[in-house]
Enzyme design. Structure first.
Site, PDB file in Angstrom:
ATOM      1  N   LEU A  58      49.096 -30.281 -20.626  1.00  0.00           N
ATOM      2  CA  LEU A  58      50.065 -31.011 -19.818  1.00  0.00           C
ATOM      3  C   LEU A  58      49.323 -31.543 -18.594  1.00  0.00           C
ATOM      4  CD1 LEU A  58      53.124 -28.538 -19.781  1.00  0.00           C
ATOM      5  CD2 LEU A  58      52.831 -30.559 -21.228  1.00  0.00           C
ATOM      6  N   ASP A  59      49.745 -32.693 -18.091  1.00  0.00           N
ATOM      7  CA  ASP A  59      49.155 -33.206 -16.859  1.00  0.00           C
ATOM      8  C   ASP A  59      49.301 -32.181 -15.744  1.00  0.00           C
ATOM      9  OD1 ASP A  59      48.585 -35.590 -18.121  1.00  0.00           O
ATOM     10  OD2 ASP A  59      50.370 -36.621 -17.370  1.00  0.00           O
ATOM     11  N   LYS A  60      48.412 -32.252 -14.778  1.00  0.00           N
ATOM     12  CA  LYS A  60      48.453 -31.331 -13.641  1.00  0.00           C
ATOM     13  C   LYS A  60      49.848 -31.251 -13.029  1.00  0.00           C
ATOM     14  CE  LYS A  60      46.776 -30.898  -8.878  1.00  0.00           C
ATOM     15  NZ  LYS A  60      45.909 -31.488  -7.819  1.00  0.00           N
TER      16      LYS A  60
END
Length: 344
Positions: A150-152
């Site tokens: 998942l993106d940060k």
């Protein structure tokens, strides 16, 4: 060619001036020649592809780019990564764990694995500390156990593999997007406006943006790097329906048929409804909040990330084959944003 003095001698940023003799030369060949023995041509090519080289102030992503002569060429060399990440005592919100897999609710702000500027404090560091030697090593020393990401600044459900068997099975499921087995991913997103239909499908190929190589963009399917991407969406709730031009924002569920980098963020922006707080793909919509009451506007403007949460993940257990489904409620920051929008 002469070296252009840099403001910080210790900085990995190196600037060079391409003289007249550089005219017509390939960027990678010329840069490898002036950068010295520490950077091979293949390393220079990788840095160019990663967007770490600018020519005359513009990022150039093609190693074969021909120099005109007279340009300033700037190379940003990332700091060397540690050979192997170490365990760090970082709290994990564990939804499930057995000897094969671990499922967590990842908070926004936690980077999944090491990369430029994020050599410590990642989910991988936390998993190494928590799982020890049991963590699968198939992903390589930098990404043990990681089968998806998942993106940060995206929160929500993630699974990691604790054994090599689990890593292989889960990686295959994510690679073919669950078409040969059980895999389901659903996200909750807060977007500007509301789609013209309550539910629909966005089928648009994605590739690297030509304006910013750190971002993705909808591209023609004939382009060499185009990757097929399909997102199913459904509007769950709208906010501010009494405004003259319709709802100000919507809560949308997005289900992935494919899983490309930034897919939901790019697809929703593509149909004119970028995510609230998305500085990369929704920057042009930031002034939308100006029409909101002050108490709501302050909360919307202060929201620090893209409003995206991985609320559901289902997959077949790599050993038993049992379909396992995990959900995570909206985190406090998104819940507060929803409550503020409901005041409209």
């Amino acid at each position: 060619m002469k070296n252009v003095p840099d403001s910080e001698a210790a900085s990995p940023r190196k600037a060079y001036l391409a003289g007249p003799e550089a005219a017509g030369q390939r960027l990678d060949q010329w840069l490898a020649g002036v950068a010295g023995p520490d950077l091979s041509r293949s390393r220079v090519q990788a840095l160019i592809k990663a967007g770490a080289v600018t020519v005359a102030g513009k990022v150039v992503g093609e190693a074969k780019h021909k120099l005109a002569g007279g340009e300033e060429v700037v190379l940003d060399v990332p700091a060397p990564a540690p050979a192997e990440p170490e365990g760090e005592d970082i709290a994990l919100d564990i939804l499930y764990e057995d000897d094969q897999v671990i499922v967590i609710d990842k908070p926004a702000g936690l980077v999944v694995h090491q990369g430029a500027g994020n050599w410590t404090g990642t989910l991988v560091n936390a998993l190494i500390h928590h799982c020890g030697a049991s963590l699968s090593g198939i992903g390589g020393v930098a990404r043990p156990g990681i089968v998806h990401r998942l993106d940060k600044d995206t929160s929500g459900v993630m699974v990691a593999a604790k054994t090599d068997l689990a890593h292989r099975e889960l990686s295959e499921a994510f690679a073919d997007h669950g078409q040969e087995g059980e895999l389901e991913r659903a996200y909750l997103a807060l977007v500007w406006g509301t789609p013209s239909r309550k539910a629909g499908i966005i089928d648009a190929h994605l590739g690297r943006s030509t304006r910013d190589r750190t971002r993705q963009a909808v591209v023609p399917e004939t382009r060499a790097d185009a990757r097929h991407a399909v997102t199913h969406f459904e509007v769950l709730e709208t906010f501010g329906a009494k405004y003259p031009d319709g709802p100000v924002a919507s809560l949308v569920e997005c289900r992935l048929e494919t899983g490309r980098t930034h897919q939901i963020r790019v697809h929703m922006a593509h149909i004119g409804h970028p995510l609230i707080g998305d500085r990369d793909y929704g920057g042009g919509f930031r002034t939308k909040s100006n029409r909101l009451p002050d108490d709501v506007r302050r909360i919307v403007d202060a929201f620090p990330r893209q409003a995206l949460h991985a609320g559901l993940l289902a997959f077949a257990h790599p050993v038993s084959g049992e379909v396992m489904e995990f959900t995570a409620p909206l985190p406090a920051d998104m819940e507060a944003l929803v409550e503020a929008l409901r005041r409209l």
